[in-house]
Each structure stands twice: as C-alpha cells, then as structure tokens.
Design a protein around this motif. Structure first.
Motif: not given
Length: 416
Positions: A298-312
C-alpha cells in the motif's frame, strides 16, 4: 406602436395590439393582461409566456405532491383555491383554460382522497376497540399467570403505551376497558410483592447450594488439567447464577471465596501459557517481517499485482505457525488492514472499468457543455440588446452550470 400581423396570427394564445396592449385568449374570449411599450411584440409575448410557465410549474408541482405524497387534503384544497384565483386573474399568455382544467381534476382527486382519509379514520376507530380489548386481555393474563416479574412488568408498561397510541373510542367503553387494565396492573403488582416477600424462606437453601459450589471451586484451585478444569469452573459459575441470591452479607462472603479459588487456577494457567507463548516468539518474528513486506503493497497502484503479492504473503503467513497471544491481534489486524486496502482497490478498479458508469458520466458532461454553450449565446444576445435582467439571469445560470460541469468532469476523470 406598429404590430406585425404574423406575430398575432402565429400565437394561438395571445396577441399584442397596436397600442401595446397584450391579450390572452381563453374560452370566454380575449382578456387584456398587460401593456408592452418597449421592444418587439415577440418579446412581449415571450415575457407573458414565461409568466404562464411559472403558473404551469406551480400546477405541476401541486399535481406531483397530491399524487406522489401524503399531502393533507385540506392543505391541497387551499392550494388549489389559491392557484385557481391566480390563474383566473393571471397576467400571462398561454392555455389558462387547460391549467384550470388540471386544477379541477386535482380537486376531484383531493375530494376522493378526503373521503378515503375519513373512511380510514372510521375504520381505525372501529379497530381501536379490538386493539384495546386485546391489550386488556393480555394484561389480565399477565396478572393471573406470569412468574417472570421483570418481563411481565415491562410488558405491562408496553401495553399502557400501546393503549395511549391507539385511537380513542366511545367514552363509556374506553372507561370500562381502562378500569380492567388498571385492575390487572394492580393485581400483578400485589402478586409480585407477595413473591418477593417469600424469598427470605428460600435464601437459606440458596446459601447451602452456594456453599457446596464454593467447596467444589476451592478443591479445583490447584488443578493442572487446564481444559477440563476451566470447563468445570464455567459450569460452577452457571450453577452459581442459577442458585439465586442469599442475603447480601452471605452472598459477598461466599463470592469472595469462589472468586479467590477461580483466580488461583486461572493465574496458574496464565503463567503456564505465558511460558509456552515465549516459545512462539520466533513465529512472531517471521510474521513481523511478513507484515512489513505486506505494508509495502500500500498504497495500491495495481490491484491485480497487489492481490498476487498478498496471496504469496498469506501462504507464508499460515506456514509460519501460531504466535504469542499478546501479539496475535496486532499482527492479524495489521495484515487484515492490508487485505482491506487491496480489496478496496479491486472494487475501485472494477468501478473505473464499468462502461455503463463511464457512459453516464460522459453523457452528463456532454449535456452540461451543450447547456453552457446555449446560455453563453443567450447571454451575448441579451447584452447586445441591452436586456440587463435577461443578461443577469443568464449569468447566474452559467455560474451554476459551470460549477456542475467541474464536478462532472472530475467524476469522468476517475474513469480514465
């Protein structure tokens, strides 16, 4: 003043005479509504048409209120009378007969509404008797049967409020039912008083039951069977609550002993758990590092990349294992905030990519720009013709629409 014949002949509702007198045409014939000495006849008719539009707007507003709200009939009728008088003597050019016809139709609707309201009121009063009979019957059942004193007393108070809220009925019936309701409340109060007067006889039994509970609690105080003993204390607490109350002096003394035994056990358990938590400190260090890594999302600039990173990160978080209890809420809460931020970014991304919402925003901007262009043209004409009032009206309208356009353009920009 010379009047062009095409102005007279092309307007179905009015004309301007040679001397500047403005007439309106109605079913009863022509009627003078004003005089116009400056400017062209078209301007005179346009001015009096605007006066007509104001009246038409008032009629439309009243129609909307009558048909779309619960406007009281008396208020609607008073407004109809005022509008009818205003239209009959209006200094305006337009289809005044049609406005009067709409008011007549409204008057019929309001009269019907008045009858409906009266009928509904009669029905409500008729139903009120049944409501109050039900209230009295329930109060009498509570007075005769209930042993839940707090609930029963509260329900009786509610019944009194329901009585007050109900429509009034004829005086004789009202008085008779109220007398029965008062008698039920009195009977309930007497029975409740008698019940509590007999509690002294039960307190000795309560004291005996709670002494047994305290003895069992004291016997468990040194147990190290943490799970089973904690459940046993919960059960003893339920028995304590169910046993009733002894006299205050006895109650305080027994509770002090019970709580002392319980505290001894749970303090010993907490000490053991604290020692075990210390062994989980390494897991907490891993999760601290994972949380710091997650906070960089955060702050999130790319929601899809952020979700992938958070999943890991979440996968490694689960693999790290449990942490000490005093750190658990902070760590879990911190990661939950990151997840919330990513979720909100995903939602925002979806909204920004919604073609229907973008189209609506674009349409709003286009309409406002077109309206501003029209108003600017009107303003230029008014200024060149020396029409200060028309120019002022156009300037005020332009100011408002330019403000709306700024907001609409900001909204549209969010979809970019």
């Amino acid at each position: 003043m010379k009047v062009r014949e095409d102005t007279v002949s092309t307007d179905p509702w009015g004309r301007v005479d040679d001397d500047g007198t403005v007439y309106v045409r109605t079913a009863e014939g022509e009627r003078a509504v004003g005089s116009w000495q400056a400017g062209e006849p078209e301007e005179a008719l346009a001015y009096f048409h605007r006066k007509f539009d104001e009246l038409a707007g008032q009629v439309t507003l009243l129609e909307q209120r009558v048909r779309g709200t619960d406007l009281p009939p008396a208020q609607a009728e008073a407004t109809i009378v005022k509008l009818r008088e205003a239209i009959t003597d209006a200094h305006a050019v337009g289809d005044l007969d049609a406005l009067l016809g709409r008011l007549n139709a409204l008057a019929e609707l309001v009269a019907q509404r008045r009858e409906e309201v009266k009928a509904a009121r009669d029905v409500a009063r008729a139903e009120a008797k049944g409501v109050k009979e039900r209230i009295v019957a329930e109060a009498e059942r509570i007075a005769d049967d209930t042993t839940h004193w707090k609930t029963g007393g509260e329900r009786l108070r509610q019944l009194v409020e329901e009585w007050k809220a109900a429509e009034r009925i004829d005086r004789v019936t009202e008085a008779a039912l109220w007398k029965r309701l008062s008698a039920a409340r009195t009977a309930f109060a007497k029975r409740r008083k008698a019940y509590f007067a007999g509690l002294d006889e039960q307190r000795e039994g309560v004291r005996s039951s709670k002494e047994r509970i305290v003895v069992e609690a004291e016997a468990l105080a040194s147990s190290t069977d943490w799970g089973a003993t904690a459940s046993a204390y919960r059960e003893l607490m339920q028995q304590w609550k169910s046993a009733g109350r002894a006299s205050r002096e006895v109650e305080d003394e027994l509770w002090s002993r019970f709580k002392g035994a319980q505290d001894q056990f749970f303090q010993a358990r907490s000490a053991v758990f604290a020692e075990r938590d210390a062994s989980l400190a390494a897991n907490a260090e891993v999760k601290e590092q994972l949380l710091a890594e997650a906070e960089k999302i955060v702050p999130v600039s790319d929601a899809r990349s952020a979700r992938t990173a958070l999943r890991g990160i979440l996968e490694r978080w689960e693999a790290a294992g449990p942490v000490p209890r005093e750190q658990r809420d902070r760590l879990e809460g911190g990661l939950r905030k990151i997840d919330d931020a990513v979720r909100k970014a995903e939602e925002a991304e979806w909204k920004r990519s919604n073609p229907e919402a973008r189209a609506r925003a674009q349409n709003t901007v286009d309409q406002l720009r077109k309206s501003i262009e029209q108003l600017e043209t009107r303003l230029a004409k008014a200024r060149s013709a020396g029409k200060d009032k028309d120019a002022k009206d156009a300037e005020e309208a332009l100011t408002a629409r330019r403000s709306w356009l700024e907001e609409a353009e900001r909204t549209l920009a969010e979809f970019s």
